[in-house]
Design a protein around this motif. Structure first.
Motif, mmCIF file in Angstrom:
data_model
loop_
_atom_site.group_PDB
_atom_site.id
_atom_site.type_symbol
_atom_site.label_atom_id
_atom_site.label_comp_id
_atom_site.label_asym_id
_atom_site.label_seq_id
_atom_site.Cartn_x
_atom_site.Cartn_y
_atom_site.Cartn_z
ATOM 1 N N MET A 83 -36.812 -5.861 11.882
ATOM 2 C CA MET A 83 -35.872 -6.770 12.523
ATOM 3 C C MET A 83 -36.180 -8.221 12.161
ATOM 4 N N PHE A 84 -37.455 -8.584 12.196
ATOM 5 C CA PHE A 84 -37.823 -9.963 11.886
ATOM 6 C C PHE A 84 -37.506 -10.322 10.438
ATOM 7 N N LEU A 85 -37.738 -9.385 9.524
ATOM 8 C CA LEU A 85 -37.526 -9.671 8.105
ATOM 9 C C LEU A 85 -36.052 -9.918 7.768
ATOM 10 N N ASP A 86 -35.148 -9.608 8.683
ATOM 11 C CA ASP A 86 -33.726 -9.875 8.454
ATOM 12 C C ASP A 86 -33.340 -11.321 8.769
ATOM 13 N N VAL A 109 -39.494 -1.972 26.010
ATOM 14 C CA VAL A 109 -39.165 -1.216 24.791
ATOM 15 C C VAL A 109 -37.709 -0.765 24.795
ATOM 16 N N PHE A 110 -37.215 -0.279 25.943
ATOM 17 C CA PHE A 110 -35.859 0.248 26.005
ATOM 18 C C PHE A 110 -34.796 -0.854 26.002
ATOM 19 N N CYS A 111 -35.160 -2.059 26.458
ATOM 20 C CA CYS A 111 -34.154 -3.115 26.605
ATOM 21 C C CYS A 111 -34.111 -4.084 25.431
ATOM 22 N N VAL A 112 -35.238 -4.300 24.755
ATOM 23 C CA VAL A 112 -35.277 -5.275 23.668
ATOM 24 C C VAL A 112 -34.924 -4.593 22.347
ATOM 25 N N GLY A 113 -33.901 -5.083 21.690
ATOM 26 C CA GLY A 113 -33.540 -4.514 20.393
ATOM 27 C C GLY A 113 -32.069 -4.675 20.093
ATOM 28 N N PRO A 114 -31.721 -4.613 18.826
ATOM 29 C CA PRO A 114 -30.326 -4.814 18.424
ATOM 30 C C PRO A 114 -29.395 -3.724 18.913
ATOM 31 N N GLY A 158 -37.323 -8.769 17.358
ATOM 32 C CA GLY A 158 -38.266 -8.006 16.537
ATOM 33 C C GLY A 158 -39.698 -8.464 16.734
ATOM 34 N N VAL A 159 -39.896 -9.784 16.839
ATOM 35 C CA VAL A 159 -41.251 -10.304 17.067
ATOM 36 C C VAL A 159 -41.760 -9.870 18.443
ATOM 37 N N ILE A 160 -40.869 -9.859 19.428
ATOM 38 C CA ILE A 160 -41.265 -9.404 20.765
ATOM 39 C C ILE A 160 -41.654 -7.927 20.726
ATOM 40 N N LEU A 161 -40.939 -7.129 19.932
ATOM 41 C CA LEU A 161 -41.310 -5.727 19.776
ATOM 42 C C LEU A 161 -42.691 -5.590 19.130
ATOM 43 N N MET A 181 -26.459 -13.852 16.220
ATOM 44 C CA MET A 181 -26.921 -12.494 16.499
ATOM 45 C C MET A 181 -28.082 -12.113 15.592
ATOM 46 N N GLN A 182 -28.037 -12.561 14.345
ATOM 47 C CA GLN A 182 -29.087 -12.228 13.391
ATOM 48 C C GLN A 182 -30.433 -12.812 13.829
ATOM 49 N N GLU A 183 -30.434 -14.076 14.239
ATOM 50 C CA GLU A 183 -31.685 -14.703 14.655
ATOM 51 C C GLU A 183 -32.145 -14.178 16.022
ATOM 52 N N LEU A 184 -31.201 -13.820 16.869
ATOM 53 C CA LEU A 184 -31.562 -13.197 18.142
ATOM 54 C C LEU A 184 -32.285 -11.872 17.892
#
Length: 236
Positions: A48-51, A111-116, A194-197, A186-189
């Motif tokens: 996610m971060f690499l995007d 884990v369940f809430c953070v993510g695209p 991803g870093v939080i994950l 949305m991309q930067e969000l």
């Protein structure tokens, strides 16, 4: 909110299966499953971060988010909720068991809430009624809940309440969010998420180093605003 409701059900089913099977699963197997989830979460967060198209936007968002999160003591608040739920619904007198409940609730909620998939799926569900993205996420979360609950206990089940409020709220506000959030925002969000994950994987799942990942959550709000600011300044 159909997709969110499906997601809640799969977490509850997976969590209950984890509680039932937990004592029957060898400790080595449970440790290996948790390590696998940690490694996958790490890899997924890194992807996610690499995007990102502007790492500086992510960095500033994380730093400002951390300051706000520490000031608001978000992770302490989540832990307090976990402790309240533990005292309300369990009868354990073992401090180690209490900490296990809080850790299960906190880790599973993040884990369940953070993510695209949570964000994009909720927007799709709210705007068009298309819940396919959330259905896929629900399957993944169900297996995750089984693994988490078998190791971290009943606290994992209560993460379904957080998910219901989080994803359900996004679905209800989807029209407004869709009108305001651009693809770049949305991309930067997602990159910030991803870093939080990565922090969750390192701090909670792989137990390499304690990290108060919950205090980074304000960064998810700051990241889209940083994109707007940097675009206005011509540096994005």
């Amino acid at each position: 909110m159909t997709g969110t409701l499906i997601n809640v059900v799969t977490i509850l089913i997976g969590g209950l299966l984890g509680l039932v099977l937990g004592s029957r699963l060898p400790e080595r197997l449970r440790q290996t499953v948790m390590a696998g989830l940690g490694l996958f979460t790490f890899a997924f967060g890194l992807k996610m971060f690499l995007d990102t198209q502007n790492a500086l936007a992510v960095l500033i968002s994380l730093l400002l988010g951390a300051v706000i999160g520490e000031w608001l003591r978000i992770e302490d608040g989540l832990r307090s909720v976990g402790r309240w739920l533990e005292t309300r619904f369990t009868r354990s007198s073992d401090p180690a068991q209490d900490n296990r409940f809080v850790r299960g609730f906190l880790t599973a909620s993040l884990v369940f809430c953070v993510g695209p998939m949570a964000i994009l799926g909720s927007i799709q569900d709210g705007l068009t009624g298309n819940f396919q993205t959330l259905a896929v996420k629900a399957i993944l979360d169900g297996f995750g809940a089984l693994a988490f609950a078998s190791t971290l206990g009943v606290g994992v089940l209560f993460s379904a309440v957080v998910l219901l409020g989080y994803q359900g709220g996004i679905s209800l506000m989807a029209a407004q969010l869709q009108a305001l959030i651009t693809p770049a925002m949305m991309q930067e969000l997602n990159a910030t998420g991803g870093v939080i994950l990565l922090a969750i994987a390192i701090g909670s799942l792989l137990e390499i180093k304690p990290i108060r990942a919950g205090n980074f959550l304000p960064a998810l709000v700051i990241a889209p605003l940083m994109v707007v600011l940097m675009q206005a300044l011509g540096v994005y």
